[in-house]
Design an enzyme around this catalytic site. Structure first.
Site, PDB file in Angstrom:
ATOM      1  N   HIS A  19      36.369  35.408  34.132  1.00  0.00           N
ATOM      2  CA  HIS A  19      34.993  35.168  35.917  1.00  0.00           C
ATOM      3  C   HIS A  19      35.465  37.045  36.468  1.00  0.00           C
ATOM      4  O   HIS A  19      34.965  37.798  36.538  1.00  0.00           O
ATOM      5  CB  HIS A  19      35.320  33.779  36.653  1.00  0.00           C
ATOM      6  CG  HIS A  19      34.248  34.157  37.729  1.00  0.00           C
ATOM      7  ND1 HIS A  19      32.456  33.851  37.498  1.00  0.00           N
ATOM      8  CD2 HIS A  19      34.096  34.909  38.847  1.00  0.00           C
ATOM      9  CE1 HIS A  19      31.695  34.455  38.703  1.00  0.00           C
ATOM     10  NE2 HIS A  19      33.109  35.528  39.309  1.00  0.00           N
ATOM     11  N   GLU A  20      37.028  36.582  36.753  1.00  0.00           N
ATOM     12  CA  GLU A  20      37.759  37.331  37.705  1.00  0.00           C
ATOM     13  C   GLU A  20      37.344  38.375  36.464  1.00  0.00           C
ATOM     14  O   GLU A  20      37.423  39.844  37.742  1.00  0.00           O
ATOM     15  CB  GLU A  20      38.615  36.869  38.116  1.00  0.00           C
ATOM     16  CG  GLU A  20      38.837  36.213  38.714  1.00  0.00           C
ATOM     17  CD  GLU A  20      37.837  36.277  40.329  1.00  0.00           C
ATOM     18  OE1 GLU A  20      37.205  37.061  40.785  1.00  0.00           O
ATOM     19  OE2 GLU A  20      37.227  35.127  41.087  1.00  0.00           O
ATOM     20  N   HIS A  23      34.391  40.745  37.284  1.00  0.00           N
ATOM     21  CA  HIS A  23      34.536  41.729  38.639  1.00  0.00           C
ATOM     22  C   HIS A  23      34.974  43.044  37.945  1.00  0.00           C
ATOM     23  O   HIS A  23      34.951  44.015  38.712  1.00  0.00           O
ATOM     24  CB  HIS A  23      34.984  40.718  40.101  1.00  0.00           C
ATOM     25  CG  HIS A  23      33.726  39.998  39.861  1.00  0.00           C
ATOM     26  ND1 HIS A  23      32.740  40.076  40.085  1.00  0.00           N
ATOM     27  CD2 HIS A  23      34.274  38.019  40.217  1.00  0.00           C
ATOM     28  CE1 HIS A  23      31.970  38.461  40.602  1.00  0.00           C
ATOM     29  NE2 HIS A  23      32.524  37.755  40.294  1.00  0.00           N
TER      30      HIS A  23
END
Length: 334
Positions: A19-20, A23
Protein backbone atom coordinates in the site's frame (compact mmCIF):
# COMPACT_ATOMS: atom_id res chain seq x y z
CA UNK A 1 0.33 -19.13 19.05
CA UNK A 2 3.82 -17.90 18.17
CA UNK A 3 3.43 -19.18 14.60
CA UNK A 4 0.11 -17.32 14.28
CA UNK A 5 1.70 -14.09 15.53
CA UNK A 6 4.65 -14.36 13.14
CA UNK A 7 2.47 -15.20 10.13
CA UNK A 8 0.02 -12.40 11.02
CA UNK A 9 2.87 -9.87 11.26
CA UNK A 10 4.23 -11.02 7.89
CA UNK A 11 0.79 -10.79 6.24
CA UNK A 12 0.00 -7.36 7.69
CA UNK A 13 3.52 -6.18 6.88
CA UNK A 14 3.13 -7.29 3.26
CA UNK A 15 -0.23 -5.51 2.92
CA UNK A 16 1.10 -2.29 4.42
CA UNK A 17 4.32 -2.43 2.41
CA UNK A 18 2.51 -2.73 -0.92
CA UNK A 19 0.00 0.00 0.00
CA UNK A 20 2.67 2.49 1.04
CA UNK A 21 4.90 1.46 -1.88
CA UNK A 22 2.12 2.64 -4.19
CA UNK A 23 2.03 6.09 -2.58
CA UNK A 24 5.84 6.25 -2.48
CA UNK A 25 6.45 5.11 -6.04
CA UNK A 26 4.02 7.54 -7.68
CA UNK A 27 5.15 10.39 -5.39
CA UNK A 28 8.71 9.88 -6.61
CA UNK A 29 7.47 9.55 -10.18
CA UNK A 30 5.73 12.96 -10.15
CA UNK A 31 8.64 14.65 -8.36
CA UNK A 32 7.43 14.92 -4.77
CA UNK A 33 10.05 14.92 -2.03
CA UNK A 34 9.52 11.99 0.34
CA UNK A 35 10.99 12.45 3.82
CA UNK A 36 10.23 8.97 5.17
CA UNK A 37 8.95 5.57 4.06
CA UNK A 38 7.99 3.68 7.22
CA UNK A 39 6.56 0.25 7.94
CA UNK A 40 5.08 0.05 11.43
CA UNK A 41 4.42 2.72 14.03
CA UNK A 42 6.18 3.98 17.14
CA UNK A 43 9.94 4.23 17.72
CA UNK A 44 12.27 3.28 14.90
CA UNK A 45 14.04 -0.08 15.11
CA UNK A 46 15.97 0.13 11.85
CA UNK A 47 16.50 3.08 9.55
CA UNK A 48 18.54 3.91 6.48
CA UNK A 49 18.73 7.22 4.66
CA UNK A 50 19.16 7.24 0.90
CA UNK A 51 18.86 10.25 -1.42
CA UNK A 52 17.02 12.32 1.16
CA UNK A 53 14.49 9.66 2.16
CA UNK A 54 14.60 7.76 5.46
CA UNK A 55 13.54 4.12 5.11
CA UNK A 56 12.44 2.92 8.54
CA UNK A 57 11.10 -0.18 10.24
CA UNK A 58 9.20 0.82 13.38
CA UNK A 59 8.51 -1.25 16.47
CA UNK A 60 4.70 -1.71 16.31
CA UNK A 61 3.58 -3.72 13.23
CA UNK A 62 0.20 -1.97 12.97
CA UNK A 63 0.51 0.22 9.89
CA UNK A 64 2.89 2.41 8.00
CA UNK A 65 3.14 5.75 6.26
CA UNK A 66 4.87 7.80 3.58
CA UNK A 67 5.69 11.31 4.82
CA UNK A 68 5.81 13.74 1.91
CA UNK A 69 6.83 17.38 1.78
CA UNK A 70 3.74 19.62 1.96
CA UNK A 71 1.20 16.85 2.45
CA UNK A 72 -0.02 17.86 5.92
CA UNK A 73 1.64 21.25 6.20
CA UNK A 74 1.94 24.32 4.01
CA UNK A 75 4.98 24.34 1.75
CA UNK A 76 5.97 26.56 -1.16
CA UNK A 77 8.70 24.16 -2.36
CA UNK A 78 8.27 23.09 -5.98
CA UNK A 79 8.75 19.43 -4.99
CA UNK A 80 6.04 19.49 -2.32
CA UNK A 81 2.79 17.54 -2.49
CA UNK A 82 0.67 20.70 -2.22
CA UNK A 83 2.35 22.33 -5.23
CA UNK A 84 1.62 19.48 -7.64
CA UNK A 85 -1.41 19.38 -9.92
CA UNK A 86 -4.69 17.89 -8.69
CA UNK A 87 -4.24 15.01 -11.16
CA UNK A 88 -0.76 14.23 -9.82
CA UNK A 89 -1.93 14.31 -6.18
CA UNK A 90 -4.94 12.07 -6.91
CA UNK A 91 -2.56 9.63 -8.63
CA UNK A 92 -0.37 9.52 -5.51
CA UNK A 93 -3.34 8.87 -3.23
CA UNK A 94 -5.01 6.31 -5.50
CA UNK A 95 -1.77 4.37 -6.00
CA UNK A 96 -1.96 2.91 -2.45
CA UNK A 97 -5.28 1.08 -2.88
CA UNK A 98 -4.31 0.18 -6.45
CA UNK A 99 -1.24 -1.67 -5.16
CA UNK A 100 -3.49 -3.61 -2.77
CA UNK A 101 -5.57 -4.74 -5.75
CA UNK A 102 -2.40 -5.74 -7.60
CA UNK A 103 -1.13 -7.66 -4.56
CA UNK A 104 -4.44 -9.51 -4.27
CA UNK A 105 -4.23 -10.49 -7.94
CA UNK A 106 -0.60 -11.62 -7.49
CA UNK A 107 -1.56 -13.82 -4.51
CA UNK A 108 -4.25 -15.59 -6.52
CA UNK A 109 -1.94 -15.89 -9.53
CA UNK A 110 0.67 -17.61 -7.35
CA UNK A 111 -1.92 -20.11 -6.14
CA UNK A 112 -3.40 -20.88 -9.55
CA UNK A 113 -0.01 -21.13 -11.22
CA UNK A 114 1.32 -23.44 -8.48
CA UNK A 115 -1.70 -25.72 -8.15
CA UNK A 116 -3.12 -25.33 -11.64
CA UNK A 117 -6.70 -24.50 -12.56
CA UNK A 118 -9.58 -26.76 -13.59
CA UNK A 119 -9.22 -27.28 -17.34
CA UNK A 120 -11.33 -28.75 -20.11
CA UNK A 121 -9.59 -32.15 -19.96
CA UNK A 122 -11.45 -34.84 -18.02
CA UNK A 123 -9.32 -35.88 -15.06
CA UNK A 124 -11.68 -38.48 -13.62
CA UNK A 125 -15.26 -39.72 -13.81
CA UNK A 126 -17.95 -40.26 -11.21
CA UNK A 127 -19.04 -43.92 -11.41
CA UNK A 128 -22.37 -44.49 -13.17
CA UNK A 129 -22.56 -40.81 -14.13
CA UNK A 130 -24.24 -39.56 -17.34
CA UNK A 131 -20.81 -38.87 -18.88
CA UNK A 132 -19.53 -42.37 -18.15
CA UNK A 133 -22.73 -43.96 -19.41
CA UNK A 134 -22.46 -41.92 -22.63
CA UNK A 135 -18.91 -43.20 -23.25
CA UNK A 136 -16.67 -40.29 -22.20
CA UNK A 137 -13.28 -41.25 -20.71
CA UNK A 138 -10.58 -39.71 -18.50
CA UNK A 139 -8.13 -37.80 -20.71
CA UNK A 140 -10.81 -36.63 -23.13
CA UNK A 141 -10.77 -32.91 -23.92
CA UNK A 142 -14.17 -31.21 -24.15
CA UNK A 143 -14.12 -29.05 -27.29
CA UNK A 144 -17.76 -28.02 -27.75
CA UNK A 145 -21.13 -28.38 -26.04
CA UNK A 146 -24.21 -27.85 -28.21
CA UNK A 147 -22.05 -26.09 -30.79
CA UNK A 148 -20.56 -23.65 -28.27
CA UNK A 149 -16.75 -23.68 -28.09
CA UNK A 150 -15.46 -24.55 -24.61
CA UNK A 151 -12.25 -22.83 -23.48
CA UNK A 152 -12.50 -23.13 -19.69
CA UNK A 153 -14.04 -25.22 -16.94
CA UNK A 154 -16.33 -22.29 -16.07
CA UNK A 155 -17.71 -22.25 -19.61
CA UNK A 156 -18.25 -26.02 -19.48
CA UNK A 157 -20.16 -25.77 -16.18
CA UNK A 158 -22.21 -22.86 -17.54
CA UNK A 159 -23.29 -24.77 -20.64
CA UNK A 160 -24.36 -27.78 -18.56
CA UNK A 161 -26.26 -25.52 -16.14
CA UNK A 162 -28.10 -23.78 -18.99
CA UNK A 163 -29.21 -27.08 -20.56
CA UNK A 164 -32.26 -27.31 -18.34
CA UNK A 165 -31.62 -31.04 -17.96
CA UNK A 166 -32.09 -31.67 -21.69
CA UNK A 167 -29.60 -33.84 -23.64
CA UNK A 168 -26.52 -31.94 -24.83
CA UNK A 169 -24.23 -32.70 -27.75
CA UNK A 170 -20.63 -32.94 -26.52
CA UNK A 171 -17.69 -32.75 -28.94
CA UNK A 172 -14.60 -34.55 -27.60
CA UNK A 173 -10.96 -34.61 -28.67
CA UNK A 174 -9.56 -38.03 -27.75
CA UNK A 175 -5.87 -38.24 -28.64
CA UNK A 176 -6.44 -36.26 -31.82
CA UNK A 177 -9.65 -38.01 -32.81
CA UNK A 178 -12.85 -35.91 -32.74
CA UNK A 179 -15.83 -37.80 -31.28
CA UNK A 180 -19.48 -36.85 -30.72
CA UNK A 181 -21.51 -37.88 -27.67
CA UNK A 182 -25.01 -37.16 -26.41
CA UNK A 183 -25.12 -36.65 -22.62
CA UNK A 184 -28.17 -35.97 -20.45
CA UNK A 185 -27.29 -33.96 -17.31
CA UNK A 186 -28.75 -35.01 -13.96
CA UNK A 187 -29.81 -32.76 -11.10
CA UNK A 188 -27.63 -33.30 -8.02
CA UNK A 189 -29.55 -32.56 -4.81
CA UNK A 190 -26.37 -32.23 -2.74
CA UNK A 191 -24.93 -29.40 -4.84
CA UNK A 192 -28.22 -28.14 -6.27
CA UNK A 193 -26.79 -28.17 -9.80
CA UNK A 194 -27.07 -30.06 -13.07
CA UNK A 195 -24.05 -32.35 -13.51
CA UNK A 196 -22.75 -34.85 -16.05
CA UNK A 197 -20.29 -36.42 -13.60
CA UNK A 198 -16.84 -35.38 -14.78
CA UNK A 199 -13.95 -34.16 -12.63
CA UNK A 200 -11.65 -31.67 -14.39
CA UNK A 201 -7.97 -32.24 -14.84
CA UNK A 202 -5.55 -29.59 -13.61
CA UNK A 203 -4.07 -27.19 -16.15
CA UNK A 204 -0.88 -25.26 -15.35
CA UNK A 205 -0.17 -22.34 -17.64
CA UNK A 206 0.40 -18.60 -17.44
CA UNK A 207 -2.74 -17.71 -19.43
CA UNK A 208 -4.93 -20.04 -17.36
CA UNK A 209 -3.52 -18.72 -14.08
CA UNK A 210 -3.93 -15.12 -15.26
CA UNK A 211 -7.53 -15.71 -16.35
CA UNK A 212 -8.49 -17.49 -13.12
CA UNK A 213 -6.79 -14.82 -10.98
CA UNK A 214 -8.71 -12.10 -12.79
CA UNK A 215 -12.01 -13.97 -12.34
CA UNK A 216 -11.29 -14.58 -8.66
CA UNK A 217 -10.43 -10.90 -8.08
CA UNK A 218 -13.58 -9.82 -9.93
CA UNK A 219 -15.68 -12.20 -7.82
CA UNK A 220 -14.23 -10.79 -4.58
CA UNK A 221 -14.90 -7.21 -5.73
CA UNK A 222 -18.50 -8.17 -6.47
CA UNK A 223 -18.99 -9.88 -3.10
CA UNK A 224 -17.50 -6.98 -1.12
CA UNK A 225 -19.63 -4.35 -2.88
CA UNK A 226 -22.69 -6.56 -2.41
CA UNK A 227 -21.94 -6.79 1.32
CA UNK A 228 -21.43 -3.01 1.57
CA UNK A 229 -24.81 -2.40 -0.10
CA UNK A 230 -26.47 -4.78 2.36
CA UNK A 231 -24.65 -3.09 5.25
CA UNK A 232 -25.91 0.36 4.20
CA UNK A 233 -29.46 -0.99 3.92
CA UNK A 234 -29.20 -2.69 7.31
CA UNK A 235 -29.56 -6.13 5.75
CA UNK A 236 -26.04 -7.44 6.46
CA UNK A 237 -24.99 -9.49 9.46
CA UNK A 238 -22.41 -7.46 11.42
CA UNK A 239 -21.00 -10.78 12.68
CA UNK A 240 -19.32 -11.00 9.27
CA UNK A 241 -17.28 -7.86 10.01
CA UNK A 242 -13.85 -8.67 11.50
CA UNK A 243 -11.26 -6.40 13.09
CA UNK A 244 -7.56 -7.02 13.81
CA UNK A 245 -8.21 -9.77 16.38
CA UNK A 246 -10.65 -11.54 14.07
CA UNK A 247 -8.25 -11.31 11.13
CA UNK A 248 -5.37 -12.64 13.22
CA UNK A 249 -7.58 -15.57 14.20
CA UNK A 250 -8.33 -16.23 10.51
CA UNK A 251 -4.62 -16.01 9.67
CA UNK A 252 -3.91 -18.54 12.43
CA UNK A 253 -6.46 -20.96 11.01
CA UNK A 254 -5.05 -20.51 7.51
CA UNK A 255 -1.46 -21.07 8.69
CA UNK A 256 -2.46 -24.44 10.15
CA UNK A 257 -3.92 -25.45 6.77
CA UNK A 258 -0.84 -24.55 4.74
CA UNK A 259 0.87 -21.66 3.02
CA UNK A 260 -1.55 -21.66 0.08
CA UNK A 261 -4.43 -20.80 2.42
CA UNK A 262 -2.35 -17.99 3.95
CA UNK A 263 -1.59 -16.58 0.48
CA UNK A 264 -5.26 -16.82 -0.51
CA UNK A 265 -6.35 -15.07 2.69
CA UNK A 266 -3.72 -12.36 2.14
CA UNK A 267 -5.14 -11.79 -1.36
CA UNK A 268 -8.67 -11.51 0.00
CA UNK A 269 -7.65 -9.09 2.76
CA UNK A 270 -5.55 -7.01 0.36
CA UNK A 271 -8.44 -6.42 -2.06
CA UNK A 272 -10.73 -5.73 0.91
CA UNK A 273 -8.24 -3.21 2.27
CA UNK A 274 -7.95 -1.46 -1.09
CA UNK A 275 -11.73 -1.08 -1.40
CA UNK A 276 -12.15 0.09 2.20
CA UNK A 277 -9.46 2.74 1.70
CA UNK A 278 -11.30 4.14 -1.32
CA UNK A 279 -14.55 4.67 0.57
CA UNK A 280 -15.35 8.39 1.01
CA UNK A 281 -14.77 8.21 4.77
CA UNK A 282 -12.78 11.07 6.36
CA UNK A 283 -9.10 10.21 6.96
CA UNK A 284 -9.12 7.44 4.35
CA UNK A 285 -7.68 7.73 0.85
CA UNK A 286 -11.17 7.95 -0.65
CA UNK A 287 -12.04 11.12 1.24
CA UNK A 288 -8.71 12.72 0.31
CA UNK A 289 -9.51 12.04 -3.35
CA UNK A 290 -12.97 13.63 -2.85
CA UNK A 291 -11.37 16.78 -1.42
CA UNK A 292 -8.97 16.93 -4.38
CA UNK A 293 -11.82 16.51 -6.88
CA UNK A 294 -13.69 19.37 -5.17
CA UNK A 295 -10.53 21.47 -5.40
CA UNK A 296 -10.29 20.69 -9.11
CA UNK A 297 -13.91 21.77 -9.67
CA UNK A 298 -13.59 24.94 -7.55
CA UNK A 299 -10.22 25.90 -8.96
CA UNK A 300 -8.81 26.48 -5.49
CA UNK A 301 -8.06 24.23 -2.49
CA UNK A 302 -10.35 23.80 0.51
CA UNK A 303 -9.19 25.51 3.69
CA UNK A 304 -6.48 23.14 5.05
CA UNK A 305 -7.66 23.66 8.63
CA UNK A 306 -11.22 22.66 7.75
CA UNK A 307 -10.02 19.61 5.85
CA UNK A 308 -7.73 18.64 8.73
CA UNK A 309 -10.69 18.94 11.14
CA UNK A 310 -12.81 16.64 8.96
CA UNK A 311 -10.02 14.07 8.82
CA UNK A 312 -9.48 14.31 12.59
CA UNK A 313 -13.16 13.61 13.22
CA UNK A 314 -12.93 10.71 10.79
CA UNK A 315 -9.91 9.24 12.56
CA UNK A 316 -11.69 9.51 15.91
CA UNK A 317 -14.80 7.77 14.61
CA UNK A 318 -12.71 5.06 12.94
CA UNK A 319 -10.81 4.43 16.17
CA UNK A 320 -14.08 4.12 18.11
CA UNK A 321 -15.42 1.73 15.48
CA UNK A 322 -12.20 -0.29 15.68
CA UNK A 323 -12.57 -0.56 19.46
CA UNK A 324 -16.15 -1.85 19.10
CA UNK A 325 -15.19 -4.39 16.42
CA UNK A 326 -12.14 -5.53 18.41
CA UNK A 327 -14.31 -6.01 21.51
CA UNK A 328 -16.72 -8.11 19.43
CA UNK A 329 -13.81 -10.14 18.04
CA UNK A 330 -12.47 -10.83 21.53
CA UNK A 331 -15.89 -12.02 22.74
CA UNK A 332 -16.16 -14.28 19.68
CA UNK A 333 -12.60 -15.54 20.16
CA UNK A 334 -13.22 -16.64 23.73
Amino acid sequence: MMTTAVVAILVFGLLVFFHELGHFGVAKLVGIRVHEFAIGMGPKMIQHKHRGTVYALRIFPIGGFVRMEGEDESSSATDSFSQKTVKARISVIFAGPLMNFILGFMCFFLIFFSLGVPGTHIGDMIPDSPAQEAGLQPGDKVVEIDGEEINSWEELVGEIASSGGNPVEVLINRQGEILHFTVTPRFDEETGRLLIGIIPGSEKSLPAAFRSSFEQSKFIFSEIFSFLRQLIRGQADTADVAGPVGIISLVGQASRSGWMDVVGLAGLISINLGIMNLLPIPALDGSRIIFLLIEGLRGRPIDPEKEAMVHMIGITLLMLLMVVITYKDILTFF
